[in-house]
Scaffold this motif. Structure first.
Motif, mmCIF file in Angstrom:
data_model
loop_
_atom_site.group_PDB
_atom_site.id
_atom_site.type_symbol
_atom_site.label_atom_id
_atom_site.label_comp_id
_atom_site.label_asym_id
_atom_site.label_seq_id
_atom_site.Cartn_x
_atom_site.Cartn_y
_atom_site.Cartn_z
ATOM 1 N N MET A 174 0.834 -1.182 0.000
ATOM 2 C CA MET A 174 0.000 0.000 0.000
ATOM 3 C C MET A 174 0.887 1.257 0.000
ATOM 4 O O MET A 174 1.939 1.284 0.616
ATOM 5 N N THR A 175 0.451 2.287 -0.686
ATOM 6 C CA THR A 175 1.188 3.534 -0.683
ATOM 7 C C THR A 175 0.958 4.258 0.631
ATOM 8 O O THR A 175 0.011 3.988 1.361
ATOM 9 N N ALA A 176 1.821 5.253 0.919
ATOM 10 C CA ALA A 176 1.666 6.026 2.152
ATOM 11 C C ALA A 176 0.325 6.748 2.165
ATOM 12 O O ALA A 176 -0.344 6.841 3.186
ATOM 13 N N LEU A 177 -0.088 7.260 0.998
ATOM 14 C CA LEU A 177 -1.370 7.960 0.930
ATOM 15 C C LEU A 177 -2.500 7.011 1.279
ATOM 16 O O LEU A 177 -3.422 7.355 2.017
ATOM 17 N N ARG A 178 -2.426 5.798 0.754
ATOM 18 C CA ARG A 178 -3.476 4.833 1.035
ATOM 19 C C ARG A 178 -3.475 4.451 2.507
ATOM 20 O O ARG A 178 -4.526 4.311 3.128
ATOM 21 N N THR A 179 -2.318 4.273 3.086
ATOM 22 C CA THR A 179 -2.218 3.947 4.512
ATOM 23 C C THR A 179 -2.868 5.028 5.364
ATOM 24 O O THR A 179 -3.539 4.739 6.354
ATOM 25 N N ASN A 180 -2.667 6.286 4.987
ATOM 26 C CA ASN A 180 -3.192 7.391 5.768
ATOM 27 C C ASN A 180 -4.616 7.770 5.396
ATOM 28 O O ASN A 180 -5.142 8.767 5.906
ATOM 29 N N ALA A 181 -5.250 7.007 4.533
ATOM 30 C CA ALA A 181 -6.632 7.278 4.158
ATOM 31 C C ALA A 181 -7.542 7.089 5.366
ATOM 32 O O ALA A 181 -7.215 6.354 6.304
ATOM 33 N N PRO A 182 -8.698 7.738 5.370
ATOM 34 C CA PRO A 182 -9.603 7.635 6.524
ATOM 35 C C PRO A 182 -10.343 6.298 6.573
ATOM 36 O O PRO A 182 -10.367 5.538 5.598
ATOM 37 N N ILE A 183 -10.944 6.035 7.710
ATOM 38 C CA ILE A 183 -11.841 4.889 7.896
ATOM 39 C C ILE A 183 -13.267 5.422 7.877
ATOM 40 O O ILE A 183 -13.577 6.427 8.517
ATOM 41 N N GLY A 184 -14.141 4.756 7.140
ATOM 42 C CA GLY A 184 -15.535 5.149 7.081
ATOM 43 C C GLY A 184 -16.379 4.335 8.051
ATOM 44 O O GLY A 184 -16.195 3.124 8.177
ATOM 45 N N VAL A 185 -17.273 4.998 8.759
ATOM 46 C CA VAL A 185 -18.167 4.347 9.720
ATOM 47 C C VAL A 185 -19.576 4.863 9.451
ATOM 48 O O VAL A 185 -19.772 6.068 9.303
ATOM 49 N N PHE A 186 -20.569 3.960 9.388
ATOM 50 C CA PHE A 186 -21.935 4.460 9.206
ATOM 51 C C PHE A 186 -22.947 3.653 10.004
ATOM 52 O O PHE A 186 -22.727 2.512 10.368
ATOM 53 N N ASP A 187 -24.063 4.327 10.269
ATOM 54 C CA ASP A 187 -25.169 3.732 11.005
ATOM 55 C C ASP A 187 -26.468 4.316 10.459
ATOM 56 O O ASP A 187 -26.466 5.326 9.753
ATOM 57 N N SER A 188 -27.580 3.688 10.827
ATOM 58 C CA SER A 188 -28.884 4.220 10.459
ATOM 59 C C SER A 188 -29.102 5.605 11.041
ATOM 60 O O SER A 188 -29.966 6.346 10.577
ATOM 61 N N GLY A 189 -28.355 5.951 12.061
ATOM 62 C CA GLY A 189 -28.482 7.264 12.685
ATOM 63 C C GLY A 189 -27.278 7.550 13.553
ATOM 64 O O GLY A 189 -26.135 7.321 13.151
ATOM 65 N N VAL A 190 -27.551 8.005 14.766
ATOM 66 C CA VAL A 190 -26.472 8.442 15.651
ATOM 67 C C VAL A 190 -25.954 7.331 16.559
ATOM 68 O O VAL A 190 -24.957 7.509 17.253
ATOM 69 N N GLY A 191 -26.615 6.175 16.572
ATOM 70 C CA GLY A 191 -26.196 5.101 17.469
ATOM 71 C C GLY A 191 -24.779 4.643 17.243
ATOM 72 O O GLY A 191 -24.064 4.301 18.192
ATOM 73 N N GLY A 192 -24.332 4.650 15.990
ATOM 74 C CA GLY A 192 -22.988 4.197 15.675
ATOM 75 C C GLY A 192 -21.895 5.054 16.286
ATOM 76 O O GLY A 192 -20.711 4.674 16.257
ATOM 77 N N LEU A 193 -22.272 6.197 16.854
ATOM 78 C CA LEU A 193 -21.281 6.996 17.575
ATOM 79 C C LEU A 193 -20.693 6.221 18.737
ATOM 80 O O LEU A 193 -19.548 6.470 19.148
ATOM 81 N N SER A 194 -21.462 5.281 19.286
ATOM 82 C CA SER A 194 -20.924 4.448 20.368
ATOM 83 C C SER A 194 -19.773 3.582 19.857
ATOM 84 O O SER A 194 -18.799 3.331 20.576
ATOM 85 N N VAL A 195 -19.871 3.141 18.614
ATOM 86 C CA VAL A 195 -18.794 2.359 17.994
ATOM 87 C C VAL A 195 -17.652 3.282 17.588
ATOM 88 O O VAL A 195 -16.471 2.950 17.761
ATOM 89 N N LEU A 196 -17.991 4.436 17.053
ATOM 90 C CA LEU A 196 -16.975 5.411 16.661
ATOM 91 C C LEU A 196 -16.112 5.784 17.856
ATOM 92 O O LEU A 196 -14.888 5.922 17.745
#
Length: 280
Positions: free
Chosen positions: A1-23
């Protein structure tokens, strides 16, 4: 993996705000990683939606996160997981980590032999939950408790209201009467109600939240695919919502525990999009 790819963000999603507990758990486990969070609150709750609708929303959000350049995706929603995870993993080019009700650890830790599972109706009716119950419920009793209305209370940040307490008492009472000594939080919204749940069930009932286990699984998957992240700045968390930005900012800030700026998902002919200018 390139350095840019390594430093890419992680995406997190939920039906609403509940996934903030996982975030929150991911942020604690991986403090150097940039995170993009999408709350699909404009379409919440998923628990009462049909499977095709849920799968379509999960696909749409996954596509927009990929367009934003994420290196991994966390489906921080039990309902979206049980409906759509196999389809997402079949085509998604980056690692996808998902939720699963913590029935296995609950079954292994219960002393009374009775476990209660709080979740949405859609999650509890899924083949995934049936599989977990069949695998780990041979010698114990697993009580599945649907909880209509709880997601909506968390979406409004009504964590301690009389209505929220009344709902929780209604759902927890039959589990306690049956002798449950372990309660599984099978929806990512419910950890925000953990303090109120603790008041109701008392100190001797275990409450299991799988968020930390999900964060550790994400860390393991990243370690196998990417070099360690290196940054000359602090890691960032960017928030997006399918509801109006002002309203979403108030709710997400209340649940996140600090004031944050939430961007409304930009609309185009292709549907919702993450505005790249917001990631600057």
């Amino acid at each position: 993996m390139t350095a840019l790819r390594t430093n890419a963000p992680i995406g997190v999603f939920d039906s609403g705000v509940g996934g903030l507990s996982v975030l929150r758990a991911i942020r604690a486990e991986l403090p150097m990683e940039d995170l993009l969070y999408v709350a699909d609150s404009g379409y919440a709750p998923y628990g009462d939606r049909d499977a095709d609708f849920i799968a379509d929303r999960a696909t749409t959000i996954t596509e927009l996160l990929l367009d934003a350049g994420v290196k991994a995706i966390v489906v921080a929603c039990n309902t979206a997981t049980v409906v759509a995870i196999e389809k997402l993993r079949a085509w998604c080019p980056v690692p996808v980590v998902a939720m699963e009700p913590a029935i296995k650890p609950a079954a292994q830790s219960t002393k009374s032999g009775v476990v209660g599972v709080l979740a949405t109706s859609r999650t509890l009716a899924s083949p995934s939950v049936a599989r977990l119950c069949a695998a780990y419920g041979k010698d114990i009793e697993i009580l599945l408790q649907p909880c209509p209305g709880l997601v909506e209370q968390v979406e409004k940040a009504q964590l301690h209201s009389d209505t929220t307490r009344e709902l929780l008492v209604r759902y927890l009472s039959p589990l306690l009467r049956a002798g449950a000594d372990t309660i599984v939080l099978g929806c990512t919204h419910y950890p925000f109600l953990a303090a109120l749940i603790r008041e109701i069930v008392g100190p001797n009932v275990a409450i299991i939240d799988p968020a930390t286990a999900v964060a550790k699984e994400l860390a393991r998957r990243l370690q196998g695919n990417f070099s360690p992240v290196s940054r000359v700045r602090a890691a960032e968390v960017s928030f997006f919502s399918s509801t109006a930005a002002e309203e979403a900012s108030l709710i997400i800030s209340a649940l996140w525990g600090s004031r944050v700026l939430v961007y409304e998902l930009a609309r185009s002919g292709k549907g919702n999009q993450i505005n790249s200018a917001a990631l600057g």
